[in-house]
Design a protein around this motif. Structure first.
Motif, short mmCIF file in Angstrom:
data_model
loop_
_atom_site.label_atom_id
_atom_site.label_comp_id
_atom_site.label_asym_id
_atom_site.label_seq_id
_atom_site.Cartn_x
_atom_site.Cartn_y
_atom_site.Cartn_z
N HIS A 24 41.13 43.12 97.87
CA HIS A 24 39.76 43.58 97.96
C HIS A 24 39.28 44.06 96.60
O HIS A 24 40.09 44.47 95.77
N VAL A 25 37.97 44.00 96.40
CA VAL A 25 37.33 44.52 95.19
C VAL A 25 36.15 45.37 95.66
O VAL A 25 35.29 44.89 96.38
N VAL A 26 36.15 46.63 95.26
CA VAL A 26 35.06 47.53 95.62
C VAL A 26 33.91 47.31 94.65
O VAL A 26 34.09 47.43 93.44
N ASP A 49 20.36 46.67 109.15
CA ASP A 49 20.64 47.21 107.82
C ASP A 49 22.13 47.50 107.65
O ASP A 49 22.79 47.96 108.59
N TYR A 50 22.62 47.24 106.45
CA TYR A 50 24.02 47.55 106.12
C TYR A 50 24.13 47.75 104.61
O TYR A 50 23.24 47.36 103.85
N LYS A 51 25.24 48.36 104.19
CA LYS A 51 25.54 48.55 102.77
C LYS A 51 26.75 47.70 102.42
O LYS A 51 27.73 47.65 103.17
N VAL A 52 26.68 47.05 101.27
CA VAL A 52 27.82 46.25 100.80
C VAL A 52 28.82 47.19 100.13
O VAL A 52 28.47 47.94 99.22
N ILE A 53 30.04 47.14 100.62
CA ILE A 53 31.12 47.96 100.06
C ILE A 53 31.92 47.18 99.02
O ILE A 53 32.35 47.71 98.02
N GLY A 54 32.11 45.89 99.25
CA GLY A 54 32.90 45.08 98.31
C GLY A 54 33.12 43.68 98.83
O GLY A 54 32.46 43.23 99.77
N THR A 55 34.08 43.01 98.21
CA THR A 55 34.47 41.68 98.64
C THR A 55 35.93 41.72 99.08
O THR A 55 36.73 42.50 98.55
N LEU A 77 41.51 39.75 106.42
CA LEU A 77 40.21 40.20 105.89
C LEU A 77 39.83 41.54 106.51
O LEU A 77 39.36 42.45 105.81
N LYS A 78 40.01 41.68 107.82
CA LYS A 78 39.70 42.93 108.50
C LYS A 78 40.55 44.07 107.96
O LYS A 78 40.05 45.19 107.76
N GLU A 79 41.82 43.81 107.72
CA GLU A 79 42.71 44.84 107.19
C GLU A 79 42.28 45.29 105.79
O GLU A 79 42.29 46.48 105.48
N GLN A 80 41.89 44.32 104.96
CA GLN A 80 41.43 44.66 103.62
C GLN A 80 40.12 45.45 103.67
O GLN A 80 39.93 46.40 102.92
N ALA A 81 39.21 45.05 104.56
CA ALA A 81 37.94 45.76 104.70
C ALA A 81 38.16 47.19 105.17
O ALA A 81 37.52 48.14 104.68
N THR A 128 47.56 25.85 103.96
CA THR A 128 47.10 27.22 103.77
C THR A 128 45.62 27.34 104.09
O THR A 128 44.84 26.45 103.78
N THR A 129 45.24 28.46 104.69
CA THR A 129 43.84 28.79 104.92
C THR A 129 43.47 29.96 104.03
O THR A 129 44.20 30.96 103.98
N GLU A 130 42.38 29.83 103.30
CA GLU A 130 41.88 30.93 102.48
C GLU A 130 40.52 31.33 103.01
O GLU A 130 39.71 30.49 103.39
N ALA A 131 40.28 32.64 103.05
CA ALA A 131 39.01 33.17 103.54
C ALA A 131 38.48 34.20 102.56
O ALA A 131 39.24 34.92 101.93
N LYS A 132 37.16 34.23 102.44
CA LYS A 132 36.49 35.17 101.55
C LYS A 132 35.35 35.79 102.34
O LYS A 132 34.67 35.10 103.11
N GLY A 133 35.13 37.08 102.15
CA GLY A 133 34.06 37.73 102.89
C GLY A 133 33.46 38.89 102.12
O GLY A 133 34.00 39.36 101.12
N THR A 134 32.32 39.36 102.62
CA THR A 134 31.65 40.54 102.08
C THR A 134 31.92 41.70 103.02
O THR A 134 31.63 41.62 104.22
N ALA A 135 32.51 42.75 102.49
CA ALA A 135 32.82 43.94 103.29
C ALA A 135 31.58 44.83 103.33
O ALA A 135 31.01 45.15 102.29
N ILE A 136 31.17 45.20 104.55
CA ILE A 136 29.94 45.97 104.72
C ILE A 136 30.20 47.21 105.57
O ILE A 136 31.19 47.30 106.29
N PHE A 137 29.27 48.17 105.46
CA PHE A 137 29.27 49.32 106.35
C PHE A 137 27.91 49.41 107.00
O PHE A 137 26.88 49.31 106.32
N TYR A 138 27.88 49.59 108.30
CA TYR A 138 26.63 49.74 109.04
C TYR A 138 26.78 50.89 110.04
O TYR A 138 27.89 51.20 110.47
N GLU A 139 25.69 51.51 110.34
CA GLU A 139 25.69 52.57 111.34
C GLU A 139 25.81 51.93 112.70
O GLU A 139 24.97 51.12 113.09
#
Length: 144
Positions: A24-26, A49-55, A77-81, A128-139
């Protein structure tokens, strides 16, 4: 007994390399770590609405099908987020990669008049499967 030794040489690479990994990258403000069960995966950006925390990035070569490898990469991905306090991941990209090869070999030989030779070899290939995502926080109370 020799068969067990040879079998362990052949199966060791599978045990060592058949797994998931992630990073992960914050890029925003890191929040306190969450439980993985609190993280939701979104196939596309949500309308609220949400805030981007990282990738977050993950890869998995553990599984016999594309779906099982994707599931394990998504779980990573969920564990990294969760580590950076994100309660959501927007899937940006999921890629099925071609095979990654791994080989092992053992050989014994002797010379000078009497010839003795023994050899064992093996080769493994892992898709191999590679996945990339945007980690977000929402209320969570804003989502109904």
């Amino acid at each position: 007994m020799n068969a067990i030794k040879y079998l362990s040489v052949l199966t060791l690479p599978v045990l060592l390399f058949g797994c998931s990994s992630g990073s992960h990258v914050v890029t925003g403000q890191q929040l306190p770590e969450l439980e993985v069960e609190q993280v939701t995966v979104f196939e596309e950006a949500p309308a609220f609405d949400y805030k981007v925390i990282g990738t977050v990035r993950a890869s998995s070569d553990n599984g016999f099908t594309e779906d099982s490898r994707k599931e394990k990469a998504t779980q990573e991905l969920k564990e990294q987020a969760a580590k950076i306090g994100a309660n959501g991941v927007i899937l940006d990209e999921v890629t099925q990669l071609s095979f990654r090869r791994l080989g092992t070999g053992v050989g014994i030989s002797a010379g000078s008049g009497g010839g003795i030779g023994t050899s064992i070899g093996s080769s493994f290939s892992f898709p191999t499967t590679e996945a990339k995502g945007t980690a977000i926080f929402y209320e969570t109370d804003s989502v109904k």
